[in-house]
Design a protein around this motif. Structure first.
Motif, mmCIF file in Angstrom:
data_model
loop_
_atom_site.group_PDB
_atom_site.id
_atom_site.type_symbol
_atom_site.label_atom_id
_atom_site.label_comp_id
_atom_site.label_asym_id
_atom_site.label_seq_id
_atom_site.Cartn_x
_atom_site.Cartn_y
_atom_site.Cartn_z
ATOM 1 N N LYS A 25 0.829 -1.202 0.000
ATOM 2 C CA LYS A 25 0.000 0.000 0.000
ATOM 3 C C LYS A 25 0.861 1.248 0.000
ATOM 4 N N LEU A 26 1.878 1.274 0.843
ATOM 5 C CA LEU A 26 2.772 2.435 0.894
ATOM 6 C C LEU A 26 3.477 2.632 -0.442
ATOM 7 N N ALA A 27 3.864 1.526 -1.072
ATOM 8 C CA ALA A 27 4.527 1.618 -2.373
ATOM 9 C C ALA A 27 3.588 2.211 -3.411
ATOM 10 N N ASP A 108 11.878 6.957 9.654
ATOM 11 C CA ASP A 108 11.074 8.068 10.157
ATOM 12 C C ASP A 108 9.891 7.537 10.964
ATOM 13 N N VAL A 109 9.435 6.336 10.575
ATOM 14 C CA VAL A 109 8.302 5.693 11.253
ATOM 15 C C VAL A 109 8.614 4.210 11.410
ATOM 16 N N ILE A 110 8.282 3.655 12.567
ATOM 17 C CA ILE A 110 8.341 2.204 12.761
ATOM 18 C C ILE A 110 6.918 1.718 13.002
ATOM 19 N N TYR A 111 6.512 0.719 12.220
ATOM 20 C CA TYR A 111 5.158 0.180 12.300
ATOM 21 C C TYR A 111 5.227 -1.279 12.722
ATOM 22 N N CYS A 112 4.426 -1.676 13.717
ATOM 23 C CA CYS A 112 4.450 -3.034 14.267
ATOM 24 C C CYS A 112 3.119 -3.736 14.029
ATOM 25 N N THR A 113 3.190 -4.984 13.566
ATOM 26 C CA THR A 113 1.973 -5.774 13.398
ATOM 27 C C THR A 113 1.825 -6.825 14.496
ATOM 28 N N THR A 134 6.357 5.893 16.306
ATOM 29 C CA THR A 134 6.105 4.460 16.384
ATOM 30 C C THR A 134 4.607 4.192 16.389
ATOM 31 N N VAL A 135 4.193 3.231 15.555
ATOM 32 C CA VAL A 135 2.780 2.907 15.374
ATOM 33 C C VAL A 135 2.627 1.390 15.428
ATOM 34 N N MET A 371 0.696 7.395 8.491
ATOM 35 C CA MET A 371 2.141 7.269 8.693
ATOM 36 C C MET A 371 2.928 8.179 7.767
ATOM 37 N N LEU A 372 2.448 8.328 6.543
ATOM 38 C CA LEU A 372 3.133 9.230 5.615
ATOM 39 C C LEU A 372 3.016 10.685 6.041
#
Length: 417
Positions: A25-27, A108-113, A134-135, A371-372
């Motif tokens: 999605k980010l891509a 710039d952002v760390i995302y955890c699942t 951090t998200v 996040m962006l």
């Protein structure tokens, strides 16, 4: 260009699927360099990685009652003991490697699942002033054990507003919580015309269709559920879509089977086009994983699930039952009764499907844009050459121990007032 580091854990497929989906999605939105890291496989020993994935699967398949007892015990645990929860032992094994990754990639952002990532970041922040935001995403419709130990993330995405209170009770601040939903394949929101979807996969347009997507598990996996379904619909005209995933053994078993007249089966192995099959289904027979439940809700397909399953999956299904979009059964007799009711009274099925519209969310899109929008990180003062990476684990472990001690002192003081 924004740099986003995604932390996942292989514990079943949902966490990795959400991580990969977010990367794609980010891509598609452009403007981000994204890297996925499996915390345990990359930074911990083989034992911890095995326990999280295969160990979990064995537990819920062979020792379900014991697993559920532990789960419910830790759900009731005092949140002030977050720095001493069992997950800390595993998490402390990854903090050194994770810190090195952060200093190297400079996200710039760390995302955890998975909550392991949230806990690891919380622990690192006790010592290091991480400049990145951090998200994390909760992937169940319940506040599962140990999320309270991940309280240090900047933002936590939860399934909806109904769950804010649960996390506030565990110590999260309301401003940390994003009620955006679970980040699953957004194609499920773009439900294709049912007749067209059935034509594409070789099904009749006017026959009741059940999709089975169960995976391995507590009834012997998808094949056992499939056999139960065949008994439940015996004598009826019905179409079955059987999604086997990577279970080639079950796929081959079904290929060799003969079915009674009136029952047509589309036997599917691994597929990355679950939304197409959901579009063709009237109802799905599935276990209650958070991601699976969300996909079916987004596709407006009512769910039927067995009552005997892992505790967090029970919570997912119970929530959906309260919302009127799911049903559950204890045995084949109850499954037969539920299917007969839905097949004989289309109004019930239609009403259940309509109620899904109040639950549908495009979380993967909303979270990606969120996040962006977060600020870029400035790593001045946290350069790699200034950090003794060999000491990170020891330093963080000491900080966690001190934090736990301080929490317990405050707890005792509160009791003595």
């Amino acid at each position: 260009m924004k740099r986003i580091l995604i932390l996942t854990v292989t514990a079943g497929n949902a966490h990795n699927a959400c991580a990969l989906g977010m990367k794609k999605k980010l891509a598609s939105l452009g403007g981000a360099e994204v890297k996925i890291v499996d915390l345990l496989k990359t930074f911990s020993g083989r034992t911890n990685a095995w326990v999280a994935d295969s160990g979990y699967a064995i537990s819920v398949r062979n020792f379900l009652d014991l697993y559920n007892a532990f789960y419910r015990y830790y759900r009731k645990a005092d949140p002030s003991k977050r720095y001493a929860c069992p997950s800390q032992v595993t998490v402390l094994s990854v903090v050194g490697g994770l810190m090195e990754e952060i200093l190297s990639f400079r996200p710039d952002v760390i995302y955890c699942t998975h909550f392991y990532g949230a806990i690891a970041l919380t622990d690192l922040k006790l010592v290091y002033a991480l400049p990145c935001k951090t998200v994390a995403s909760c992937l169940d419709y319940v506040n599962s054990p140990f999320w309270e130990a991940g309280i240090g993330v900047d933002y936590l995405s939860v399934p909806g507003c109904d769950f804010i209170g649960e996390f506030v009770a565990e110590g999260f601040r309301e401003e940390q919580i994003l009620p955006m939903g679970l980040p699953v394949d957004e194609r499920t929101l773009e439900r294709a015309d049912k007749a067209e979807a059935r034509r594409k996969i070789g099904l009749k347009e006017d026959v009741f269709t059940v999709m089975v997507m169960f995976g391995g598990g507590y009834w012997g996996g998808g094949f056992a559920i499939f056999k139960s379904l065949l008994k439940a619909v015996s004598g009826r005209k019905v179409q079955i879509i059987m999604i086997n995933g990577k279970n080639e053994r079950d796929f081959k078993k079904i290929e060799k089977m003969n079915f009674e007249e009136g029952i047509d089966v589309v036997n599917v192995g691994f597929t990355d086009n679950v939304p197409l099959y959901l579009s063709a289904a009237d109802v799905i027979l599935s276990k209650g994983g958070g991601a699976s439940v969300t996909e079916t809700v987004n596709a407006s397909v009512p769910m039927i699930a067995p009552e005997r399953m892992a505790a967090q999956e029970q919570s997912n299904v119970e929530y959906m039952k309260r919302k009127g979009v799911a049903l559950s059964f204890k045995n084949e007799k109850e499954l037969k009764g539920l299917l007969s009711t839905l097949m004989d009274d289309p109004n019930i099925l239609r009403q259940m499907s309509e109620k899904t519209y109040f639950l549908r969310k495009n979380a993967i899109n909303d979270l990606a844009h969120f996040m962006l929008s977060l600020p870029d990180a400035d790593y001045t003062g946290l350069e790699r050459e200034k950090i003794d990476l060999s000491e990170v684990k020891r330093t963080v472990a000491a900080a966690v121990k001190n934090a736990n001690r301080a929490m317990q002192i405050r707890r005792k003081d509160a009791k003595n007032r």
